[in-house]
Scaffold this motif. Structure first.
Motif, mmCIF file in Angstrom:
data_model
loop_
_atom_site.group_PDB
_atom_site.id
_atom_site.type_symbol
_atom_site.label_atom_id
_atom_site.label_comp_id
_atom_site.label_asym_id
_atom_site.label_seq_id
_atom_site.Cartn_x
_atom_site.Cartn_y
_atom_site.Cartn_z
ATOM 1 N N SER A 114 6.292 -5.531 -6.322
ATOM 2 C CA SER A 114 6.694 -6.900 -6.623
ATOM 3 C C SER A 114 8.211 -7.003 -6.518
ATOM 4 N N LYS A 115 8.703 -8.005 -5.814
ATOM 5 C CA LYS A 115 10.147 -8.170 -5.653
ATOM 6 C C LYS A 115 10.832 -8.526 -6.965
ATOM 7 N N THR A 116 10.102 -9.124 -7.877
ATOM 8 C CA THR A 116 10.696 -9.551 -9.146
ATOM 9 C C THR A 116 10.348 -8.633 -10.308
ATOM 10 N N LYS A 117 9.322 -7.791 -10.136
ATOM 11 C CA LYS A 117 8.925 -6.829 -11.165
ATOM 12 C C LYS A 117 8.670 -5.497 -10.472
ATOM 13 N N LEU A 118 9.735 -4.730 -10.285
ATOM 14 C CA LEU A 118 9.652 -3.538 -9.443
ATOM 15 C C LEU A 118 8.643 -2.507 -9.941
ATOM 16 N N ALA A 119 8.315 -2.547 -11.229
ATOM 17 C CA ALA A 119 7.342 -1.588 -11.754
ATOM 18 C C ALA A 119 5.915 -1.935 -11.330
ATOM 19 N N SER A 120 5.708 -3.146 -10.839
ATOM 20 C CA SER A 120 4.379 -3.559 -10.380
ATOM 21 C C SER A 120 4.220 -3.190 -8.909
ATOM 22 N N HIS A 121 3.128 -2.526 -8.594
ATOM 23 C CA HIS A 121 2.936 -2.085 -7.218
ATOM 24 C C HIS A 121 1.455 -2.085 -6.859
ATOM 25 N N ARG A 122 1.196 -1.973 -5.578
ATOM 26 C CA ARG A 122 -0.179 -1.884 -5.100
ATOM 27 C C ARG A 122 -0.181 -1.161 -3.758
ATOM 28 N N VAL A 123 -1.311 -0.552 -3.432
ATOM 29 C CA VAL A 123 -1.505 0.056 -2.118
ATOM 30 C C VAL A 123 -2.470 -0.834 -1.349
ATOM 31 N N VAL A 124 -2.030 -1.274 -0.182
ATOM 32 C CA VAL A 124 -2.805 -2.223 0.612
ATOM 33 C C VAL A 124 -3.219 -1.580 1.931
ATOM 34 N N ASP A 125 -4.474 -1.752 2.295
ATOM 35 C CA ASP A 125 -4.943 -1.329 3.616
ATOM 36 C C ASP A 125 -4.826 -2.513 4.562
ATOM 37 N N ARG A 126 -4.019 -2.355 5.592
ATOM 38 C CA ARG A 126 -3.852 -3.442 6.561
ATOM 39 C C ARG A 126 -4.358 -2.990 7.927
ATOM 40 N N ALA A 127 -4.791 -3.943 8.714
ATOM 41 C CA ALA A 127 -5.287 -3.637 10.057
ATOM 42 C C ALA A 127 -4.116 -3.246 10.958
ATOM 43 N N GLU A 128 -4.285 -2.173 11.696
ATOM 44 C CA GLU A 128 -3.237 -1.758 12.623
ATOM 45 C C GLU A 128 -3.190 -2.720 13.808
ATOM 46 N N LYS A 129 -2.001 -3.159 14.159
ATOM 47 C CA LYS A 129 -1.852 -4.100 15.262
ATOM 48 C C LYS A 129 -1.998 -3.389 16.605
ATOM 49 N N VAL A 130 -2.442 -4.132 17.591
ATOM 50 C CA VAL A 130 -2.520 -3.611 18.952
ATOM 51 C C VAL A 130 -1.100 -3.554 19.508
ATOM 52 N N MET A 179 -12.063 -1.336 13.666
ATOM 53 C CA MET A 179 -10.617 -1.566 13.614
ATOM 54 C C MET A 179 -9.966 -0.544 12.687
ATOM 55 N N SER A 180 -8.901 0.102 13.167
ATOM 56 C CA SER A 180 -8.208 1.096 12.359
ATOM 57 C C SER A 180 -7.381 0.417 11.279
ATOM 58 N N MET A 181 -7.309 1.085 10.127
ATOM 59 C CA MET A 181 -6.555 0.551 8.997
ATOM 60 C C MET A 181 -5.414 1.510 8.653
ATOM 61 N N SER A 182 -4.359 0.962 8.058
ATOM 62 C CA SER A 182 -3.211 1.763 7.645
ATOM 63 C C SER A 182 -2.804 1.349 6.241
ATOM 64 N N ALA A 183 -2.671 2.320 5.349
ATOM 65 C CA ALA A 183 -2.292 2.032 3.963
ATOM 66 C C ALA A 183 -0.780 1.921 3.841
ATOM 67 N N GLU A 184 -0.317 1.007 2.974
ATOM 68 C CA GLU A 184 1.110 0.888 2.711
ATOM 69 C C GLU A 184 1.342 0.540 1.246
ATOM 70 N N LEU A 185 2.455 1.023 0.707
ATOM 71 C CA LEU A 185 2.821 0.771 -0.683
ATOM 72 C C LEU A 185 3.689 -0.477 -0.759
ATOM 73 N N GLN A 186 3.266 -1.432 -1.576
ATOM 74 C CA GLN A 186 4.026 -2.659 -1.780
ATOM 75 C C GLN A 186 4.403 -2.775 -3.255
#
Length: 333
Positions: free
Chosen positions: A10-26, A1-8
């Motif tokens: 925190s809605k309440t603490k904008l300085a907090s962030h993470r990069v998440v690998d999510r499965a690409e949808k069909v 399954m192919s993965m795609s990274a995205e930057l997320q």
């Protein structure tokens, strides 16, 4: 399954962030996958996050949060290529400019496909501002050059807001003010407003407020009749009738302007919230400050929709396009 990274973030603490690998949808029927090549991330995007709930920015690219989580995606302007397509009107290889997530890829449902544009018809975007749902197919533009990608994604969204602010000021006859005071005068949107005002012989005096560190840079642009540091407001700012265009949203600067201008402050336009985390100090709680006569939170997409209703078809696009070219040249070279 192919993965795609995205930057997320925190809605309440904008300085907090993470990069998440999510499965690409069909892909579903009519959908396309766009591979994002690059995007601009500026102080303008911080405003998207700070006003995410109020203006709906979190809704463009929603995150499936676990219980108790508050992660969101701040949209960005950039370029992408169609890498997979179930849409006959938008083939693989088409290059697109527009509003994307800061991610490796995104799936869209193109509707209203035209030679130079299409709209993302995803259900969750139907109630969102149309300006952000429209994408430009730059491959069909004979004048397109990839060399222009950086200034376009960096400046065009900001300068379109700049143009709208100038147009708004002019339509309101400058709110009867003798001076336009621009807060955070070194920002790209501020410089864009200053360019528009500089091109308008009927515009009032333009004053730029900035930090001590940026004062010389702002003065060197020669776009402002006066450049004043924030800590010089009480000493140097003329007590003449004024309209304020505030790109930063720093409450301490706002209160300093109230204290200096008093009832000469005709109107206050809040545009940006880059100082979203600044705590008001000192005069923030001073009940002796003269209340601001009138104020507004300026939202360019809404302004554009309403303004276009008053103009002939294509007039807004023509006028703003001419300005965008001049503003890009003036601020990017």
């Amino acid at each position: 399954m192919s993965m795609s990274a995205e930057l997320q973030v925190s809605k309440t603490k904008l300085a907090s962030h993470r990069v998440v690998d999510r499965a690409e949808k069909v892909l579903g029927e009519g959908e396309v996958r766009l591979s994002v090549e690059y995007f601009a991330f500026t102080a303008n995007n911080i405003t998207y996050g700070a006003a995410g709930d109020r203006l709906g920015y979190w809704q463009f690219f929603p995150v499936d949060n676990e219980t108790g989580e508050d992660w969101g995606i701040i949209p960005v302007w950039g370029f992408a290529d169609v890498s997979e397509s179930n849409c006959a009107d938008l083939p693989v290889g088409d290059r697109v400019y527009g509003y994307f997530p800061p991610a490796a890829s995104v799936v869209m449902l193109p509707v209203n496909c035209k030679p130079h544009s299409f709209v993302d018809g995803a259900v969750h975007r139907q109630a969102l501002p149309p300006l952000y749902n429209r994408y430009q197919r730059v491959s069909a533009d004979a004048s397109y050059s990839k060399e222009g990608d950086v200034p376009r994604m960096l400046l065009s969204p900001l300068h379109l807001t700049s143009y709208c602010i100038w147009d708004h000021l002019k339509q309101q006859n400058w709110f009867g003010a003798e001076q336009v005071i621009i807060v955070s005068a070194s920002s790209k949107t501020s410089l864009g407003v200053a360019v528009a005002l500089d091109r308008d012989d009927a515009a009032p005096t333009v004053v730029g407020l900035t930090s001590q560190a940026n004062k010389q840079f702002v003065a060197d642009t020669t776009l402002y009749a006066a450049t004043i540091a924030y800590d010089e407001i009480a000493a140097l700012l003329d007590k003449k009738s004024a309209v304020i265009v505030d790109m930063a949203g720093n409450p301490n600067v706002r209160h300093a302007l109230q204290a200096q201008l008093g009832d000469q402050l005709q109107h206050y336009i809040s545009v940006g919230l880059t100082h979203w985390d600044e705590e008001a100090k000192g005069s923030a709680g001073d009940a002796s400050l003269v209340p601001i006569k009138s104020q507004e939170m300026f939202f360019a997409p809404t302004y554009i929709l309403e303004r276009m209703k008053t103009l002939a078809p294509g007039e807004f696009e023509k006028n703003s396009s001419e300005y965008l070219k001049a503003a890009t040249k003036a601020t990017f070279g």
